[in-house]
Design a protein around this motif. Structure first.
Motif, mmCIF file in Angstrom:
data_model
loop_
_atom_site.group_PDB
_atom_site.id
_atom_site.type_symbol
_atom_site.label_atom_id
_atom_site.label_comp_id
_atom_site.label_asym_id
_atom_site.label_seq_id
_atom_site.Cartn_x
_atom_site.Cartn_y
_atom_site.Cartn_z
ATOM 1 N N GLY A 11 30.581 71.094 49.550
ATOM 2 C CA GLY A 11 30.712 72.119 50.568
ATOM 3 C C GLY A 11 29.840 71.824 51.765
ATOM 4 N N ALA A 12 30.361 72.103 52.959
ATOM 5 C CA ALA A 12 29.581 71.981 54.185
ATOM 6 C C ALA A 12 28.803 73.271 54.397
ATOM 7 C CB ALA A 12 30.494 71.710 55.375
ATOM 8 N N SER A 13 27.493 73.142 54.541
ATOM 9 C CA SER A 13 26.615 74.312 54.621
ATOM 10 C C SER A 13 25.415 73.963 55.483
ATOM 11 C CB SER A 13 26.161 74.696 53.203
ATOM 12 O OG SER A 13 25.064 75.590 53.229
ATOM 13 N N LEU A 14 24.800 74.976 56.091
ATOM 14 C CA LEU A 14 23.479 74.735 56.653
ATOM 15 C C LEU A 14 22.578 74.230 55.530
ATOM 16 C CD1 LEU A 14 22.799 77.728 59.084
ATOM 17 C CD2 LEU A 14 23.665 75.459 59.610
ATOM 18 N N THR A 15 21.750 73.246 55.827
ATOM 19 C CA THR A 15 20.954 72.583 54.789
ATOM 20 C C THR A 15 20.184 73.609 53.973
ATOM 21 O OG1 THR A 15 20.716 70.680 56.247
ATOM 22 C CG2 THR A 15 19.251 70.809 54.337
ATOM 23 N N GLN B 151 27.702 79.518 46.948
ATOM 24 C CA GLN B 151 28.016 80.190 45.693
ATOM 25 C C GLN B 151 29.194 79.527 44.990
ATOM 26 O OE1 GLN B 151 26.056 82.745 44.376
ATOM 27 N NE2 GLN B 151 27.241 82.084 42.593
ATOM 28 N N LEU B 152 30.199 79.119 45.743
ATOM 29 C CA LEU B 152 31.360 78.460 45.144
ATOM 30 C C LEU B 152 30.994 77.097 44.566
ATOM 31 C CD1 LEU B 152 34.115 79.391 47.754
ATOM 32 C CD2 LEU B 152 33.843 80.299 45.438
ATOM 33 N N VAL B 153 30.076 76.389 45.218
ATOM 34 C CA VAL B 153 29.598 75.111 44.666
ATOM 35 C C VAL B 153 28.839 75.360 43.368
ATOM 36 C CG1 VAL B 153 28.019 73.178 45.059
ATOM 37 C CG2 VAL B 153 29.568 73.902 46.881
ATOM 38 N N LEU B 154 27.967 76.355 43.360
ATOM 39 C CA LEU B 154 27.211 76.677 42.149
ATOM 40 C C LEU B 154 28.125 77.087 41.000
ATOM 41 C CD1 LEU B 154 24.051 78.645 43.375
ATOM 42 C CD2 LEU B 154 24.133 76.368 42.348
ATOM 43 N N ALA C 123 25.011 69.982 56.280
ATOM 44 C CA ALA C 123 24.969 68.953 55.237
ATOM 45 C C ALA C 123 26.090 69.239 54.251
ATOM 46 C CB ALA C 123 23.623 68.961 54.521
ATOM 47 N N PHE C 124 26.541 68.203 53.551
ATOM 48 C CA PHE C 124 27.473 68.411 52.444
ATOM 49 C C PHE C 124 26.657 68.518 51.162
ATOM 50 C CE2 PHE C 124 30.731 67.458 55.421
ATOM 51 C CZ PHE C 124 31.825 68.167 54.938
ATOM 52 N N ILE C 125 26.882 69.619 50.442
ATOM 53 C CA ILE C 125 26.067 69.936 49.270
ATOM 54 C C ILE C 125 26.900 69.857 48.001
ATOM 55 C CG2 ILE C 125 24.567 71.437 50.639
ATOM 56 C CD1 ILE C 125 26.004 73.850 49.345
ATOM 57 N N TRP C 126 26.220 69.597 46.881
ATOM 58 C CA TRP C 126 26.834 69.651 45.559
ATOM 59 C C TRP C 126 25.787 70.094 44.551
ATOM 60 C CZ3 TRP C 126 25.869 65.253 48.348
ATOM 61 C CH2 TRP C 126 24.980 64.320 47.795
ATOM 62 N N ARG C 127 26.253 70.577 43.408
ATOM 63 C CA ARG C 127 25.339 71.080 42.389
ATOM 64 C C ARG C 127 24.529 69.925 41.810
ATOM 65 N NH1 ARG C 127 28.876 72.868 39.177
ATOM 66 N NH2 ARG C 127 28.366 71.702 37.320
#
Length: 294
Positions: A144-148, A134-137, A267-271
């Motif tokens: 952010g590091a998140s489950l894929t 949510q913070l990335v969005l 995984a590291f995620i981004w918008r």
């Protein structure tokens, strides 16, 4: 209409009041109130309904808030892109990390990043996958590091894919088994994570697919406390193996989870439609030099 007025208005809604917003903005409450009042005067419409300590958006306020968040995010992205011109002699990286395994996975690459790019101001936040996503969005985190995630709203770079181990009290009837399946644990309470952890959702789905809903023996976001609950006999716990190994303690045994496709795939995620700064790209490149256990 000025950005500082939009920022004050958005922060009042985000923090739930003028006093809290003033602390976040490092301004006086009267200054924040004045900026919001000036915005309302400039637009010629009331944006907030004030009833005692409570505030509520008017219809006009809802429209303005939606556009304000977009404009403020675009302003932040503009500043970030301009910072890139300094070739990382300055800049900012807003990074979200997992609450599990952070020391084992990220301490070394984070120290190396600081050594290479001392001028980059790094802001760290820990949370469950749902919070990080949510913070990335929202544009509050660059990475952010998140489950894929399954959502098409994100791009991602895989980092690790750990198996899960089952932690049991040493006196548990199954403690001597060489490995365990979820079905074997159907009658045992589970120690669970906070609601913001996607791993909870995956575990619940896997159990329900086997025909049972886990009983809850406790809940926390702190892995060491969860292991303490296991030692106290509150239930069993599923932990990523790298985390379980670092939290070994008397009174608790760890067994591999078999017969399930549950994994801790970070995984590291981004918008997907967002700008990825040079500071963020430098972090992703650095992670390639620090392969996590597979």
């Amino acid at each position: 209409m000025e950005f500082k007025q939009l920022r004050a208005f958005a922060e009042v809604l985000r923090q739930g009041g003028f006093t809290q917003a003033a602390r976040t903005l490092h301004a006086s409450q009267s200054a924040v109130s004045k900026q919001v009042a000036q915005l309302e005067q400039r637009l010629g419409l009331p944006l907030l309904e004030r009833t005692g300590p409570h505030i509520r958006l008017t219809d006009a306020g809802q429209v303005v808030l939606r556009h304000a968040e977009i404009m403020l995010r675009q302003q932040q992205e503009l500043r970030t892109e301009l910072d890139d011109l300094a070739q990382l002699t300055r800049g900012e990286l807003r990074l979200g990390l997992t609450m599990l395994g952070g020391d084992a996975l990220f301490a070394a690459p984070f120290a190396e990043y600081r050594r290479r790019y001392p001028g980059v101001n790094v802001h760290l936040m820990e949370g469950g996958s749902k919070t990080v996503e949510q913070l990335v969005l929202n544009g509050e985190l660059d990475l952010g590091a998140s489950l894929t995630p399954d959502s098409p709203a994100f791009d991602c770079q895989p980092f690790c894919n750990e198996p899960l181990d089952v932690l049991l009290p040493v006196q548990h009837a199954l403690a001597s088994a060489p490995h365990l399946s979820l079905a074997q644990l159907a009658d045992t309470p589970f120690v669970l994570y906070q609601q913001s952890f996607t791993l909870n959702d995956r575990l619940m789905r896997a159990c329900r697919a086997l025909g049972f809903t886990p009983k809850e023996g406790g809940r926390s976001g702190q892995a060491d406390f969860l292991v303490a609950l296991v030692a106290a006999g509150q239930g069993v716990l599923l932990l990523p193996r790298i985390v379980a190994q670092s939290l070994a303690r008397p009174g608790v045994v760890s067994r591999p989870l078999h017969g399930s496709d549950l994994r801790w795939d970070i995984a590291f995620i981004w918008r997907r439609d967002g700008y990825l700064s040079r500071a963020a790209r430098a972090w992703l490149a650095l992670l390639e030099e620090y392969p996590a256990p597979q």
